[in-house]
Motif scaffolding. Structure first.
Motif, PDB file in Angstrom:
ATOM      1  N   PHE A 126    -100.322  43.785 -79.536  1.00  0.00           N
ATOM      2  CA  PHE A 126    -101.082  42.566 -79.804  1.00  0.00           C
ATOM      3  C   PHE A 126    -102.210  42.864 -80.784  1.00  0.00           C
ATOM      4  O   PHE A 126    -102.810  43.940 -80.746  1.00  0.00           O
ATOM      5  N   TYR A 136    -103.144  38.221 -79.991  1.00  0.00           N
ATOM      6  CA  TYR A 136    -101.870  37.551 -80.221  1.00  0.00           C
ATOM      7  C   TYR A 136    -100.838  38.509 -80.806  1.00  0.00           C
ATOM      8  O   TYR A 136    -101.165  39.474 -81.506  1.00  0.00           O
ATOM      9  N   ASN A 172     -99.270  35.338 -76.237  1.00  0.00           N
ATOM     10  CA  ASN A 172    -100.494  36.005 -75.799  1.00  0.00           C
ATOM     11  C   ASN A 172    -100.515  36.098 -74.288  1.00  0.00           C
ATOM     12  O   ASN A 172     -99.858  35.318 -73.588  1.00  0.00           O
TER      13      ASN A 172
END
Length: 852
Positions: free
Chosen positions: A262, A267, A209
């Motif tokens: 993401f 994430y 992340n």
């Protein structure tokens, strides 16, 4: 928009919602079939970045008694916002549906604008419930700040769903804070820890992340990429946003991810296979300077286990048993099924693999079937290597372990506690190479709704006719603040309330309620305040009304009664936010009655001098605990000794508290005014709050001139006020350097810890010094002084030589005198000898005459 305006909007929304009576978090208003109950869960949101889509997930649970067919609607609106106008909320199709223990779909979702409608496909028997759904909404923040989202069960038996909040709707709130700060670093985590199998095809998964400068999860902006350097021996084979996985094949190269790679929570997951050995995966933000690294270890695997089993060594559930996966029984621990149940309260469990040979490393594939290990929306599988131990050579063992070797591995499964269920929840399966899968399940049991903290205490005393403000702070089962939660407060007893008061928890999960005694002459002596809508227990406080509150003794801590007080701790002067240190010191007052018994619920007021403040969570009036102790949290940014006054129960005490300076952070150097070619130079060392730091070691270097009484290069220490003064002769410069402490820290940080308002550290300062003479003149003066010193030394040497000559002459005279004396003595001795000889001869003559 100002923060004040935002708070006003939030307040108006809260008041409007409360006036409509939207208080219950679980209500059947949206369900039209008898026996059906629909519950809204606690919404979650991904990291929000201005200009990027932010996702909010709303869990919903449906329960029935009997069977039912129906439709219900979940809607969401932006109720308070940081921008000039409210961003649009959009419902997203494809929300997950999980129905009952058989996992068959019970219906479908339809979306329209900001509403999601679920329609049951047929009458669903109660045996398949509870039905869990996940409703998804998106919005795009247009400005930095807080956005409050109201999500609600839209409509009911007699009300049509409209997409707007109504009085009969069950509502909850979530606050999402959007930021414009760009990502600064990349965070990488191997969620399922362990050594990877170099011969397995599933590899190791790494969650990544973007993080901001405070290490919080954030998102990439449009101009940024997360760049990963993949070393030789490590191969990237899969990239996932948690929902969709893309197959790739990248090694010995650099691979980059953009914002679109993401997932909603910020994430992404990378899947790596590798050769045996340790590999270093590094990553950085494309326009950043900070590189992070993750070590990944792989081992060669060989051999096929003959039996696998679950052990109890790391398991808090004592009923766990070994599981045979290929029919080879481990007697005495033989299971009846191939399913093992693990505790939902333990953080991990240890598992055993049995093998028929020693000194082997066995590959085990672990599949996150219930998506609790990795937290992704899909079930990842990862290969780990398990090292086997020695063979059990006891051929007579009756438990099935004879001639087998065993190895262990551990799987963390804290996420098992994240689900409320009435059936056994599956967690994951593990499959040793060559064997069938073993299923591991979480125990049956519903998860609690969190906890509540009441302040000032669960039992307090108030003087007749007085008032008291009680706060209740709610957290969920994970300890996170329950924000925007609908709470009611009511009073029973002496001042019974006619109706409950509607409240909404703030950003800290807290509500406040004030009780005023309107019946001071009543025979009823107590009130009970109850907070509803939060935790199931610990939600009441008892108020006892008394004619007076008096104490016989009060002892304060610190208890010093003079200005020589010592510090209550070694923290030193701290900042107001407390981000770089503990932030504040605790001071207390303990009160007791005439019998030495602690008085509980007694209000004690603390009065602070200028320069000392209370932390925002510490009121000036504190109520004593069950042990008679009232506690406050105070801080200052200025070192010194302060008098604190405590008043309560008819007593007043004063205690003195001393705060010392903090850690050395900022070095400064100032040149004074020249006097006859000499300039005083002041070196000062201060902490982050401007307090002088004593005893700091400073290295000094003089250029173009010299220090009076000190070498050209010298190390000195600061005095009690954090200063050091040296005299510089001539014109040139003085360089001062300190090391250690916070001298190299960036502004707003102590090391890597955020420290709001802290200045940048300063370790080295060079200042020009003008003594009114040129460097050449200074050198000439210094040479002249050296010549004078040399001449003085020569004169001293000559004087010493003359003194030596005089001493030599005196010595010679003494020698001559000794020689003369010696000659005289010799002459006397010679005369004496002659006389003795003559006398002897005379005696002999006399003797001869006598004989004759």
């Amino acid at each position: 928009m100002s923060t004040k305006t935002t708070f006003k909007r939030v307040a108006l929304v809260a008041v409007a919602a409360l006036s409509l009576g939207v208080l219950s978090s679980v209500a059947p208003a949206n369900a039209r079939s008898t026996g059906m109950t629909i519950s809204l869960g606690t919404a979650t949101a991904n990291a929000a970045i201005v200009g990027q889509v932010s996702t909010i997930t709303v869990p919903t649970t449906v329960s029935v008694t009997g069977s039912a067919t129906d439709t219900y609607v979940v809607s969401a609106v932006v109720s308070a916002f940081a921008s000039a106008s409210a961003p649009t909320i959009t419902a997203v199709a494809g929300s997950a549906v999980t129905a009952g223990t058989d996992n068959t779909a019970a219906g479908t979702w339809g979306v329209a604008s900001n509403s999601a409608t679920f329609t049951f496909s047929a009458a669903v028997p109660s045996t398949t419930y509870p039905l869990s759904t996940s409703n998804t909404f998106t919005f795009t923040p247009t400005a930095a700040g807080a956005y409050t989202i109201a999500y609600f069960l839209d409509g009911g038996s007699n009300v049509t769903a409209t997409g707007a909040l109504k009085g009969s709707d069950t509502v909850k709130y979530i606050t999402v804070t959007a930021t414009t700060s760009a990502a600064a670093t990349v965070t990488m985590t191997q969620q399922l820890a362990g050594t990877g199998s170099s011969t397995g095809t599933n590899g190791l998964w790494v969650r990544v992340n973007a993080a901001d400068s405070a290490a919080a999860v954030t998102r990439l902006n449009a101009a940024q990429m997360a760049s990963f350097t993949i070393p030789t021996g490590l191969t990237l084979v899969g990239v996932s946003d948690g929902t969709t996985t893309t197959t790739v094949s990248q090694t010995a190269t650099t691979y980059a991810l953009g914002a679109a790679n993401f997932g909603a929570a910020g994430y992404a997951w990378l899947n790596f296979t590798g050769t045996a050995g340790t590999k270093a995966l590094t990553a950085k933000i494309s326009d950043g300077a900070t590189t992070t690294s993750l070590s990944m270890v792989y081992a060669a695997t060989a051999g096929t286990p003959v039996v696998s089993a679950v052990g109890t060594a790391g398991n808090s559930d004592g009923s766990d048993i070994l599981v045979s996966s290929n029919g080879v029984a481990v007697t005495g621990l033989t299971p009846t099924t191939t399913t093992n149940k693990v505790s939902t309260t333990s953080t991990s469990d240890t598992f055993l693999i049995f093998d028929d040979a020693s000194a082997k490393v066995v590959s085990v594939a672990i599949t996150d079937t219930d998506k609790t290990i990795f937290g992704s929306a899909t079930a990842f599988t990862q290969d780990i290597a398990v090292t086997m131990g020695d063979l059990d050579t006891d051929g007579t063992a009756t438990d099935g372990s004879a001639l087998l070797a065993s190895g262990t591995f551990t799987v963390a499964h804290t996420a098992l506690g994240s689900k409320s269920n009435t059936t056994v929840k599956k967690s994951f399966t593990y499959t040793p190479s060559g064997l069938s899968a073993v299923t591991v399940q979480g125990q049956t049991g519903a998860i609690g709704s969190g906890s509540i903290t009441i302040k000032p205490a669960a039992a307090v005393q108030v003087v007749n006719g007085g008032s008291i403000t009680v706060t209740a702070t709610f957290v969920d089962q994970y300890g996170a603040a329950s924000v925007g939660k609908a709470i009611t407060a009511s009073v029973s007893g002496r001042n019974t309330s006619a109706a409950a008061t509607n409240l909404v928890t703030d950003a800290t999960g807290t509500v406040s309620y004030t009780v005023t005694d309107a019946l001071p002459t009543s025979a009823t002596l107590t009130d009970t305040v109850t907070f509803s809508g939060g935790a199931a227990s610990g939600n009441t406080v008892t108020i006892t009304y008394v004619s007076a509150l008096t104490a016989s003794t009060m002892v304060t801590s610190p208890s010093a009664t003079t200005t020589t007080a010592s510090s209550p701790s070694d923290k030193g002067a701290v900042d107001s936010t407390g981000t770089a240190s503990a932030g504040a010191d605790a001071v207390t007052a303990t009160v007791k009655d005439a019998n030495g018994v602690a008085i509980a619920g007694l209000p004690v007021t603390i009065t602070l001098p200028a320069g000392v403040l209370l932390k925002s969570t510490s009121p000036a009036v504190a109520y004593t605990s069950a042990t008679g102790v009232a506690t406050w949290s105070v801080y200052t940014t200025t070192a010194g000794t302060y008098a604190l006054t405590f008043t309560g129960g008819g007593l007043t005490k004063t205690g003195y508290v001393k705060w010392t300076n903090g850690t050395a952070r900022v070095l400064s150097v100032t040149a004074g005014t020249a006097d006859a070619g000499t300039v005083p130079v002041t070196i000062t060392v201060k902490d982050a709050n401007g307090n002088g730091v004593s005893g700091a070691s400073i290295s000094l270097v003089a250029t173009g001139g010299y220090f009076q009484g000190l070498p050209m290069t010298s190390t000195q220490t600061t005095s009690a006020d954090g200063t050091l003064v040296v005299a510089f002769v001539g014109s040139g410069s003085v360089k001062a350097t300190m090391s250690g402490g916070q001298s190299l820290d960036l502004a707003g940080f102590v090391g890597t810890t955020a420290a709001a308002g802290y200045p940048a550290g300063v370790a080295t300062v060079t200042v020009a010094v003008d003594g009114g003479t040129s460097a050449a003149q200074t050198a000439s003066d210094a040479a002249a002084e050296a010549t004078d010193a040399a001449n003085a030394a020569t004169d001293a040497a000559n004087a010493a030589a003359e003194a030596a000559d005089a001493a030599t002459a005196a010595a010679q005279d003494a020698a001559d005198a000794v020689a003369a004396l010696s000659a005289q003595v010799a002459t006397l001795i010679s005369g004496l000898k002659a006389q003795l000889t003559a006398l002897t001869n005379l005696v002999i003559k006399i003797q001869k005459k006598v004989k004759a």
